[in-house]
Write a protein that holds these residues in place. Structure first.
Motif, PDB file in Angstrom:
ATOM      1  N   PRO A  25      81.798  29.071 -90.675  1.00  0.00           N
ATOM      2  CA  PRO A  25      82.472  27.822 -90.290  1.00  0.00           C
ATOM      3  C   PRO A  25      83.827  27.643 -90.967  1.00  0.00           C
ATOM      4  CG  PRO A  25      80.150  27.415 -90.712  1.00  0.00           C
ATOM      5  CD  PRO A  25      80.413  28.820 -91.138  1.00  0.00           C
ATOM      6  N   LEU A  26      83.927  28.037 -92.238  1.00  0.00           N
ATOM      7  CA  LEU A  26      85.198  27.899 -92.940  1.00  0.00           C
ATOM      8  C   LEU A  26      86.264  28.797 -92.329  1.00  0.00           C
ATOM      9  CD1 LEU A  26      86.856  26.710 -95.213  1.00  0.00           C
ATOM     10  CD2 LEU A  26      85.967  28.485 -96.742  1.00  0.00           C
ATOM     11  N   LEU A  27      85.888  30.022 -91.985  1.00  0.00           N
ATOM     12  CA  LEU A  27      86.839  30.929 -91.360  1.00  0.00           C
ATOM     13  C   LEU A  27      87.240  30.432 -89.971  1.00  0.00           C
ATOM     14  CD1 LEU A  27      85.488  34.450 -92.394  1.00  0.00           C
ATOM     15  CD2 LEU A  27      87.607  33.348 -93.130  1.00  0.00           C
ATOM     16  N   SER A  28      86.304  29.804 -89.262  1.00  0.00           N
ATOM     17  CA  SER A  28      86.634  29.220 -87.957  1.00  0.00           C
ATOM     18  C   SER A  28      87.729  28.172 -88.101  1.00  0.00           C
ATOM     19  CB  SER A  28      85.391  28.596 -87.322  1.00  0.00           C
ATOM     20  OG  SER A  28      84.412  29.555 -87.057  1.00  0.00           O
ATOM     21  N   LEU A  29      87.594  27.329 -89.113  1.00  0.00           N
ATOM     22  CA  LEU A  29      88.568  26.260 -89.326  1.00  0.00           C
ATOM     23  C   LEU A  29      89.913  26.829 -89.765  1.00  0.00           C
ATOM     24  CD1 LEU A  29      88.947  23.239 -89.236  1.00  0.00           C
ATOM     25  CD2 LEU A  29      88.057  23.087 -91.567  1.00  0.00           C
ATOM     26  N   ARG A  30      89.887  27.810 -90.659  1.00  0.00           N
ATOM     27  CA  ARG A  30      91.137  28.423 -91.105  1.00  0.00           C
ATOM     28  C   ARG A  30      91.830  29.169 -89.959  1.00  0.00           C
ATOM     29  NH1 ARG A  30      89.155  30.660 -97.049  1.00  0.00           N
ATOM     30  NH2 ARG A  30      89.702  28.750 -98.197  1.00  0.00           N
ATOM     31  N   PHE A  31      91.026  29.823 -89.149  1.00  0.00           N
ATOM     32  CA  PHE A  31      91.592  30.515 -87.990  1.00  0.00           C
ATOM     33  C   PHE A  31      92.261  29.515 -87.054  1.00  0.00           C
ATOM     34  CE2 PHE A  31      91.063  31.804 -83.557  1.00  0.00           C
ATOM     35  CZ  PHE A  31      91.737  33.009 -83.543  1.00  0.00           C
ATOM     36  N   LEU A  32      91.628  28.348 -86.831  1.00  0.00           N
ATOM     37  CA  LEU A  32      92.190  27.340 -85.940  1.00  0.00           C
ATOM     38  C   LEU A  32      93.531  26.829 -86.475  1.00  0.00           C
ATOM     39  CD1 LEU A  32      91.907  25.496 -83.461  1.00  0.00           C
ATOM     40  CD2 LEU A  32      90.711  23.868 -84.919  1.00  0.00           C
ATOM     41  N   LEU A  33      93.622  26.580 -87.780  1.00  0.00           N
ATOM     42  CA  LEU A  33      94.881  26.096 -88.354  1.00  0.00           C
ATOM     43  C   LEU A  33      95.977  27.147 -88.232  1.00  0.00           C
ATOM     44  CD1 LEU A  33      93.756  24.160 -91.555  1.00  0.00           C
ATOM     45  CD2 LEU A  33      94.264  23.277 -89.284  1.00  0.00           C
ATOM     46  N   TRP A  34      95.585  28.407 -88.344  1.00  0.00           N
ATOM     47  CA  TRP A  34      96.595  29.453 -88.146  1.00  0.00           C
ATOM     48  C   TRP A  34      97.050  29.485 -86.683  1.00  0.00           C
ATOM     49  CZ3 TRP A  34      95.729  33.709 -84.881  1.00  0.00           C
ATOM     50  CH2 TRP A  34      96.788  34.629 -84.820  1.00  0.00           C
ATOM     51  N   ARG A  35      96.091  29.368 -85.772  1.00  0.00           N
ATOM     52  CA  ARG A  35      96.429  29.429 -84.345  1.00  0.00           C
ATOM     53  C   ARG A  35      97.286  28.246 -83.924  1.00  0.00           C
ATOM     54  NH1 ARG A  35      98.026  28.381 -80.272  1.00  0.00           N
ATOM     55  NH2 ARG A  35      97.331  28.864 -78.154  1.00  0.00           N
ATOM     56  N   LEU A  36      96.976  27.049 -84.412  1.00  0.00           N
ATOM     57  CA  LEU A  36      97.761  25.857 -84.070  1.00  0.00           C
ATOM     58  C   LEU A  36      98.792  25.636 -85.162  1.00  0.00           C
ATOM     59  CD1 LEU A  36      94.917  23.512 -82.782  1.00  0.00           C
ATOM     60  CD2 LEU A  36      96.443  24.964 -81.449  1.00  0.00           C
ATOM     61  N   THR A  37      99.878  26.345 -85.074  1.00  0.00           N
ATOM     62  CA  THR A  37     100.905  26.287 -86.100  1.00  0.00           C
ATOM     63  C   THR A  37     101.532  24.893 -86.148  1.00  0.00           C
ATOM     64  OG1 THR A  37     102.625  26.994 -84.562  1.00  0.00           O
ATOM     65  CG2 THR A  37     101.409  28.722 -85.723  1.00  0.00           C
ATOM     66  N   PRO A  38     102.176  24.535 -87.290  1.00  0.00           N
ATOM     67  CA  PRO A  38     102.817  23.209 -87.370  1.00  0.00           C
ATOM     68  C   PRO A  38     103.840  22.958 -86.270  1.00  0.00           C
ATOM     69  CG  PRO A  38     102.656  24.201 -89.552  1.00  0.00           C
ATOM     70  CD  PRO A  38     102.228  25.255 -88.579  1.00  0.00           C
ATOM     71  N   SER A  39     104.425  24.021 -85.728  1.00  0.00           N
ATOM     72  CA  SER A  39     105.421  23.846 -84.675  1.00  0.00           C
ATOM     73  C   SER A  39     104.817  23.838 -83.270  1.00  0.00           C
ATOM     74  CB  SER A  39     106.468  24.970 -84.755  1.00  0.00           C
ATOM     75  OG  SER A  39     105.850  26.242 -84.599  1.00  0.00           O
ATOM     76  N   SER A  40     103.501  24.092 -83.172  1.00  0.00           N
ATOM     77  CA  SER A  40     102.853  24.111 -81.853  1.00  0.00           C
ATOM     78  C   SER A  40     102.808  22.702 -81.269  1.00  0.00           C
ATOM     79  CB  SER A  40     101.427  24.649 -81.959  1.00  0.00           C
ATOM     80  OG  SER A  40     101.408  25.961 -82.457  1.00  0.00           O
ATOM     81  N   PRO A  41     102.911  22.570 -79.958  1.00  0.00           N
ATOM     82  CA  PRO A  41     102.728  21.239 -79.359  1.00  0.00           C
ATOM     83  C   PRO A  41     101.304  20.761 -79.591  1.00  0.00           C
ATOM     84  CG  PRO A  41     102.812  22.959 -77.670  1.00  0.00           C
ATOM     85  CD  PRO A  41     103.185  23.617 -78.957  1.00  0.00           C
ATOM     86  N   PRO A  42     101.125  19.469 -79.843  1.00  0.00           N
ATOM     87  CA  PRO A  42      99.766  18.964 -80.111  1.00  0.00           C
ATOM     88  C   PRO A  42      98.859  19.145 -78.899  1.00  0.00           C
ATOM     89  CG  PRO A  42     101.324  17.144 -79.829  1.00  0.00           C
ATOM     90  CD  PRO A  42     102.127  18.396 -79.883  1.00  0.00           C
ATOM     91  N   PRO A  43      97.606  19.548 -79.109  1.00  0.00           N
ATOM     92  CA  PRO A  43      96.674  19.702 -77.981  1.00  0.00           C
ATOM     93  C   PRO A  43      96.394  18.363 -77.313  1.00  0.00           C
ATOM     94  CG  PRO A  43      95.845  20.796 -79.972  1.00  0.00           C
ATOM     95  CD  PRO A  43      96.998  19.948 -80.388  1.00  0.00           C
ATOM     96  N   SER A  44      95.975  18.420 -76.076  1.00  0.00           N
ATOM     97  CA  SER A  44      95.615  17.213 -75.349  1.00  0.00           C
ATOM     98  C   SER A  44      94.341  16.608 -75.930  1.00  0.00           C
ATOM     99  CB  SER A  44      95.387  17.541 -73.876  1.00  0.00           C
ATOM    100  OG  SER A  44      94.230  18.359 -73.737  1.00  0.00           O
ATOM    101  N   PRO A  45      94.067  15.323 -75.665  1.00  0.00           N
ATOM    102  CA  PRO A  45      92.810  14.725 -76.139  1.00  0.00           C
ATOM    103  C   PRO A  45      91.578  15.495 -75.679  1.00  0.00           C
ATOM    104  CG  PRO A  45      94.311  13.008 -75.405  1.00  0.00           C
ATOM    105  CD  PRO A  45      94.945  14.314 -75.048  1.00  0.00           C
ATOM    106  N   HIS A  46      91.599  16.001 -74.434  1.00  0.00           N
ATOM    107  CA  HIS A  46      90.462  16.771 -73.943  1.00  0.00           C
ATOM    108  C   HIS A  46      90.289  18.055 -74.754  1.00  0.00           C
ATOM    109  CE1 HIS A  46      87.622  18.640 -71.191  1.00  0.00           C
ATOM    110  NE2 HIS A  46      88.407  19.709 -71.153  1.00  0.00           N
ATOM    111  N   ALA A  47      91.409  18.744 -75.032  1.00  0.00           N
ATOM    112  CA  ALA A  47      91.337  19.971 -75.826  1.00  0.00           C
ATOM    113  C   ALA A  47      90.842  19.681 -77.235  1.00  0.00           C
ATOM    114  CB  ALA A  47      92.705  20.645 -75.873  1.00  0.00           C
ATOM    115  N   LEU A  48      91.305  18.597 -77.824  1.00  0.00           N
ATOM    116  CA  LEU A  48      90.866  18.229 -79.171  1.00  0.00           C
ATOM    117  C   LEU A  48      89.373  17.931 -79.204  1.00  0.00           C
ATOM    118  CD1 LEU A  48      93.857  16.004 -80.285  1.00  0.00           C
ATOM    119  CD2 LEU A  48      93.100  18.087 -81.434  1.00  0.00           C
TER     120      LEU A  48
END
Length: 469
Positions: free
Chosen positions: A74-97
């Motif tokens: 689970p920790l690696l899943s969360l870290r992987f997600l933060l890497w994938r959604l970089t600070p410059s990435s557009p925010p995901p939609s409410p449905h995606a979130l």
């Protein structure tokens, strides 16, 4: 040449117990990066970026909800997600979130663990992302942990961060904890933050606290309006405090709170929902007169709320009276009103009355909406009245009403399962002609049944319309 397996399927296989296939080295790279021991010189984000220079191409956002549970922890899943959604990435939609929040394994434990293992502050957009995901997952403890982690680094969250945290609040004490951190950080509440806090306080029964917060709005540079008072009304309705709601609306109708606080159609819709929920339908019907006296016109949502409450109480004649009055006043069109009434009759199980209304609507040229038509066919399918559903679907199509795509799949599957081969074949070829896509599991079952009936050609065509998950 056989079709190539999807990247997600290959990824699933690559992360299983066996070694990744040699023809897909990127899967082996992902596994190695996630499971290799970390060093201070090559933290996980750097290692991932080195292996996958283009995160969005390597891992499209739509695939993440199915990918995250497959990762080693689970920790690696969360870290992987933060890497994938970089600070410059557009925010995901409410449905995606919402999908991400559901798919992240053991988020209540992995998020605090991520924070406690982070000696340096995270990028500010990542804090906002974690708070937003926590709100979609209704994890207030995780939201509070994020705010406290920010405070430990003397980072001041913006209003959106506090708003996300309040959305996850489940009690008055939760709201107080967020407002306390907000006050300690020197940030002032904005109107959306106050509206959410007021609603949460009222929903938990802390009406005095909600009212005190409204009264303090001028101190924060905010002006109380009907929006914040309606939030309090809605919260009180959730707590089933009908008498308190009535008193507050009477106060709003007076001049003491100011012209900007006079109740609007949303306020009265909350009142109607509350009264009907308590079985006080006669009082709910009187709200129309109350609105008329103040020049407030009903809208479609108000009509649906009142009509559904009246139908639930089996007062069909009153439901027709409401529709005719609203149509006569010109507030909502007859087509909208009668479609609302039709949907409500189906929802409360008044089948005969609903079918009679649908017949009268078609006869008088009142167009059924796709929502009403789809609701009707779905309900008939639930009741196993499949041939009647076919009849109504045909009638609606003759009048230009096209139902939702899932309706065709559901009805077609029901006809096949019940052995109505002729009707199933006719509907199936109609689906093929119009290229209506069918949900994957439904399509696979249809193909299996059609092959049993010897209709290999139709089965083949329907397989080509299988909707990708």
């Amino acid at each position: 040449m056989p079709p190539r397996a999807s990247p997600l399927l290959l990824l699933s296989r690559g992360l299983s117990a066996g070694p990744p296939h040699r023809d897909h080295p990127e899967l082996a790279a992902l596994r190695d990066v996630l499971t290799s021991p970390r060093t201070s010189s090559t933290p996980l984000p750097h290692a991932l970026s080195r292996a996958f220079p283009s995160p969005s191409n390597a891992f499209p956002l739509r695939t993440l909800p199915r990918l995250l549970p497959l990762l080693p922890s689970p920790l690696l899943s969360l870290r992987f997600l933060l890497w994938r959604l970089t600070p410059s990435s557009p925010p995901p939609s409410p449905h995606a979130l919402s999908s991400l929040a559901t798919s992240l394994p053991d988020l209540s434990s992995s998020l605090p663990l991520l924070l406690s293992s982070s000696p340096q502050p995270l990028p500010l957009p990542h804090y906002a992302l974690l708070l937003n995901i926590s709100a979609h997952a209704d994890l207030f403890a995780a939201s509070l942990a994020v705010l406290r982690h920010m405070r430990s680094f003397r980072l001041v969250p913006d209003a959106a961060c506090f708003h996300h945290a309040l959305r996850a609040a489940g009690s008055a004490s939760d709201v107080s904890a967020v407002l306390e951190i907000m006050s300690g950080s020197g940030a002032s509440p904005t109107v959306p933050v106050i509206v959410t806090a007021v609603h949460k306080l009222a929903s938990s029964g802390n009406f005095e606290g909600a009212r005190r917060l409204i009264d303090k709005m001028p101190e924060f540079g905010c002006v109380p309006t009907v929006v914040v008072y309606t939030a309090m009304v809605d919260g009180m309705c959730s707590f089933r405090n009908v008498d308190g709601v009535m008193r507050l609306i009477e106060e709003m109708e007076g001049s003491g709170l100011g012209a900007n606080c006079a109740p609007n159609v949303v306020t009265y819709t909350c009142l109607v929902k509350c009264l009907c929920g308590k079985g006080r339908v006669a009082e709910a019907l009187n709200v129309l007169d109350r609105m008329a006296q103040r020049g407030v016109m009903p809208n479609r949502v108000f009509v649906r709320t009142l009509v559904e409450g009246v139908c639930t109480d089996q007062r069909v004649s009153d439901a027709y009276d409401v529709v005719e009055r609203v149509v006569g006043d010109g507030a909502v069109s007859s087509g909208q009103c009668y479609n609302v009434l039709l949907i409500c009759l189906w929802r409360v199980g008044m089948t005969a009355e609903a079918e009679g209304l649908a017949q009268r609507m078609l006869k008088k040229g009142v167009q059924l909406t796709p929502l009403a038509g789809s609701s009707m066919v779905r309900e008939l399918c639930v009741r196993k009245r499949l041939l009647d559903a076919c009849h109504w679907l045909g009638m609606m199509e003759e009048n230009g009403v096209l139902c939702d795509s899932d309706v065709y799949g559901t009805l077609l599957l029901g006809l096949c399962e019940e052995g109505h081969v002729h009707e199933a074949s006719a509907l199936g070829w109609k689906v093929v002609k119009r290229e209506i896509h069918i949900e994957a599991s439904c399509a696979e079952r249809l193909v299996e049944l059609l092959k049993q009936y010897g209709d290999e050609e139709l089965a083949s065509h329907l397989l080509g319309l299988k909707q990708c998950p």
